[in-house]
Design a protein around this motif. Structure first.
Motif, mmCIF file in Angstrom:
data_model
loop_
_atom_site.group_PDB
_atom_site.id
_atom_site.type_symbol
_atom_site.label_atom_id
_atom_site.label_comp_id
_atom_site.label_asym_id
_atom_site.label_seq_id
_atom_site.Cartn_x
_atom_site.Cartn_y
_atom_site.Cartn_z
ATOM 1 N N ASP A 1 -32.636 28.118 -73.404
ATOM 2 C CA ASP A 1 -32.501 26.543 -73.250
ATOM 3 C C ASP A 1 -33.873 26.038 -72.356
ATOM 4 O O ASP A 1 -34.406 25.003 -72.690
ATOM 5 N N ILE A 2 -34.127 26.970 -71.526
ATOM 6 C CA ILE A 2 -35.426 26.556 -70.778
ATOM 7 C C ILE A 2 -36.693 26.286 -71.509
ATOM 8 O O ILE A 2 -37.332 25.444 -71.312
ATOM 9 N N ALA A 3 -36.675 27.445 -72.160
ATOM 10 C CA ALA A 3 -37.918 27.646 -73.188
ATOM 11 C C ALA A 3 -37.886 26.290 -73.953
ATOM 12 O O ALA A 3 -39.084 25.733 -74.380
ATOM 13 N N LEU A 4 -36.651 25.853 -74.629
ATOM 14 C CA LEU A 4 -36.847 24.722 -75.515
ATOM 15 C C LEU A 4 -36.912 23.611 -74.807
ATOM 16 O O LEU A 4 -37.652 22.691 -75.245
ATOM 17 N N ILE A 5 -36.588 23.435 -73.466
ATOM 18 C CA ILE A 5 -36.965 22.095 -72.828
ATOM 19 C C ILE A 5 -38.496 22.044 -72.552
ATOM 20 O O ILE A 5 -39.101 21.137 -72.716
ATOM 21 N N ALA A 6 -39.097 23.188 -72.021
ATOM 22 C CA ALA A 6 -40.679 23.371 -71.902
ATOM 23 C C ALA A 6 -41.274 23.004 -73.066
ATOM 24 O O ALA A 6 -42.347 22.159 -73.104
ATOM 25 N N GLN A 7 -40.771 23.401 -74.276
ATOM 26 C CA GLN A 7 -41.589 23.397 -75.552
ATOM 27 C C GLN A 7 -41.547 21.636 -75.813
ATOM 28 O O GLN A 7 -42.451 21.275 -76.227
ATOM 29 N N THR A 8 -40.236 21.293 -75.692
ATOM 30 C CA THR A 8 -40.036 19.779 -75.910
ATOM 31 C C THR A 8 -40.829 18.833 -74.996
ATOM 32 O O THR A 8 -41.480 17.871 -75.399
ATOM 33 N N ALA A 9 -40.776 19.090 -73.725
ATOM 34 C CA ALA A 9 -41.639 18.441 -72.799
ATOM 35 C C ALA A 9 -43.191 18.557 -73.070
ATOM 36 O O ALA A 9 -43.726 17.427 -73.013
ATOM 37 N N ARG A 10 -43.612 19.718 -73.485
ATOM 38 C CA ARG A 10 -45.027 19.697 -73.921
ATOM 39 C C ARG A 10 -45.334 18.646 -75.008
ATOM 40 O O ARG A 10 -46.300 18.010 -74.897
ATOM 41 N N ILE A 11 -44.522 18.570 -76.200
ATOM 42 C CA ILE A 11 -45.064 17.726 -77.236
ATOM 43 C C ILE A 11 -44.823 16.102 -76.581
ATOM 44 O O ILE A 11 -45.827 15.684 -76.863
ATOM 45 N N ILE A 12 -44.073 15.947 -75.843
ATOM 46 C CA ILE A 12 -43.662 14.593 -75.129
ATOM 47 C C ILE A 12 -44.730 14.001 -74.278
ATOM 48 O O ILE A 12 -45.440 13.051 -74.491
ATOM 49 N N TRP A 13 -45.222 15.002 -73.471
ATOM 50 C CA TRP A 13 -46.191 14.723 -72.457
ATOM 51 C C TRP A 13 -47.566 14.652 -72.985
ATOM 52 O O TRP A 13 -48.298 13.732 -72.854
ATOM 53 N N LEU A 14 -47.925 15.321 -74.029
ATOM 54 C CA LEU A 14 -49.081 15.163 -74.525
ATOM 55 C C LEU A 14 -49.434 14.067 -75.518
ATOM 56 O O LEU A 14 -50.400 13.244 -75.485
ATOM 57 N N GLU A 15 -48.358 13.705 -76.079
ATOM 58 C CA GLU A 15 -48.246 12.310 -76.758
ATOM 59 C C GLU A 15 -48.262 11.115 -75.875
ATOM 60 O O GLU A 15 -48.845 10.078 -76.016
ATOM 61 N N THR A 16 -47.356 11.212 -74.758
ATOM 62 C CA THR A 16 -47.249 10.071 -73.760
ATOM 63 C C THR A 16 -48.501 9.871 -72.904
ATOM 64 O O THR A 16 -48.864 8.591 -72.511
ATOM 65 N N ALA B 1 -33.212 16.123 -79.382
ATOM 66 C CA ALA B 1 -33.974 14.906 -79.492
ATOM 67 C C ALA B 1 -34.734 14.558 -77.961
ATOM 68 O O ALA B 1 -35.381 13.621 -77.872
ATOM 69 N N GLY B 2 -34.320 15.425 -76.764
ATOM 70 C CA GLY B 2 -35.024 15.211 -75.777
ATOM 71 C C GLY B 2 -34.072 15.985 -74.612
ATOM 72 O O GLY B 2 -33.402 16.719 -74.880
ATOM 73 N N PHE B 3 -34.553 15.668 -73.387
ATOM 74 C CA PHE B 3 -33.708 16.201 -72.123
ATOM 75 C C PHE B 3 -33.882 15.295 -70.785
ATOM 76 O O PHE B 3 -34.527 14.294 -70.960
ATOM 77 N N ALA B 4 -32.940 15.580 -69.947
ATOM 78 C CA ALA B 4 -32.718 14.871 -68.751
ATOM 79 C C ALA B 4 -32.712 15.926 -67.605
ATOM 80 O O ALA B 4 -32.210 17.087 -67.811
ATOM 81 N N GLY B 5 -33.157 15.683 -66.371
ATOM 82 C CA GLY B 5 -33.295 16.641 -65.454
ATOM 83 C C GLY B 5 -32.807 15.698 -64.010
ATOM 84 O O GLY B 5 -33.549 14.859 -64.029
ATOM 85 N N TYR B 6 -31.936 16.076 -63.435
ATOM 86 C CA TYR B 6 -31.529 15.246 -62.348
ATOM 87 C C TYR B 6 -30.985 16.179 -61.205
ATOM 88 O O TYR B 6 -30.816 17.565 -61.449
ATOM 89 N N TYR C 1 -36.901 12.471 -71.070
ATOM 90 C CA TYR C 1 -37.794 12.355 -72.131
ATOM 91 C C TYR C 1 -37.169 12.583 -73.416
ATOM 92 O O TYR C 1 -36.284 13.206 -73.739
ATOM 93 N N ILE C 2 -37.502 11.510 -74.337
ATOM 94 C CA ILE C 2 -36.856 11.544 -75.707
ATOM 95 C C ILE C 2 -37.823 11.728 -76.619
ATOM 96 O O ILE C 2 -39.096 10.884 -76.566
ATOM 97 N N LEU C 3 -37.931 12.521 -77.645
ATOM 98 C CA LEU C 3 -38.977 12.774 -78.735
ATOM 99 C C LEU C 3 -39.192 11.383 -79.504
ATOM 100 O O LEU C 3 -38.220 10.629 -79.560
ATOM 101 N N LYS C 4 -40.368 11.057 -79.887
ATOM 102 C CA LYS C 4 -40.836 9.906 -80.339
ATOM 103 C C LYS C 4 -39.867 9.557 -81.618
ATOM 104 O O LYS C 4 -39.498 8.396 -81.754
#
Length: 165
Positions: free
Chosen positions: A14-29, A72-77, A90-93
């Motif tokens: 799960d953590i690896a999936l979030i990190a992978q998703t975060a990288r995509i969103i961060w590079l784009e945004t 589709a994305g993730f939330a941390g709180y 963060y939500i994927l484009k």
């Protein structure tokens, strides 16, 4: 109608999936706002699997957001004082505009109600006008600005926004 679901991150996968998703969103945004050097530094410091694992150990909760069965994305709180700190949303484009952010904020408001918390608050980069507009539409109010040094001469230049429950 879309099926929106939340899954609490519990495993290394799960953590690896979030990190992978975060990288995509961060590079784009954030590349256009912060530049590659700062983006790469911040991904490693805040969004890498090791960083996320440390955050979980310190009390953060991460939810993977699914739309029709696809990530589709993730939330941390994390609970802080009388509120819930929304550290990451963060939500994927390709999933933006599908009401995932409002559903996530509704979920956080429900947590606040269950735990007798008074507000959800977040930080948002002052140059991220799209996110600021979304948060404003969702009822968040900009209460102040902060500039925080994060290492290697980099700063986070954020607004602090609150949504009172």
């Amino acid at each position: 109608m879309m099926n929106i679901a939340f899954k609490k991150a519990e495993s290394a996968a799960d953590i690896a999936l979030i990190a992978q998703t975060a990288r995509i969103i961060w590079l784009e945004t954030y590349l256009p706002i912060l530049g590659r050097e700062q983006v790469e530094y911040m991904i490693e410091k805040f969004q890498s699997a090791s960083a996320l694992t440390g955050q979980l150990a310190s009390g953060y909760v991460y939810d993977i957001i699914f739309c029709d069965g696809e990530v589709a994305g993730f939330a941390g709180y994390k609970r802080e004082n009388d509120g819930l700190f929304l550290s990451k949303l963060y939500i994927l484009k390709e999933y933006r505009g599908r009401k995932l952010a409002p559903k996530t904020v509704e979920r956080l408001a429900e947590i606040c109600n269950k735990e007798s918390l008074k507000y959800v608050f977040l930080t948002v980069n002052r140059q991220n006008s799209t996110a600021i507009a979304v948060y404003t539409k969702l009822g968040f109010v900009n209460e102040r600005s902060e500039d925080n040094e994060i290492g290697h001469g980099f700063y986070m230049n954020d607004y602090i926004m609150y949504k009172y429950i």
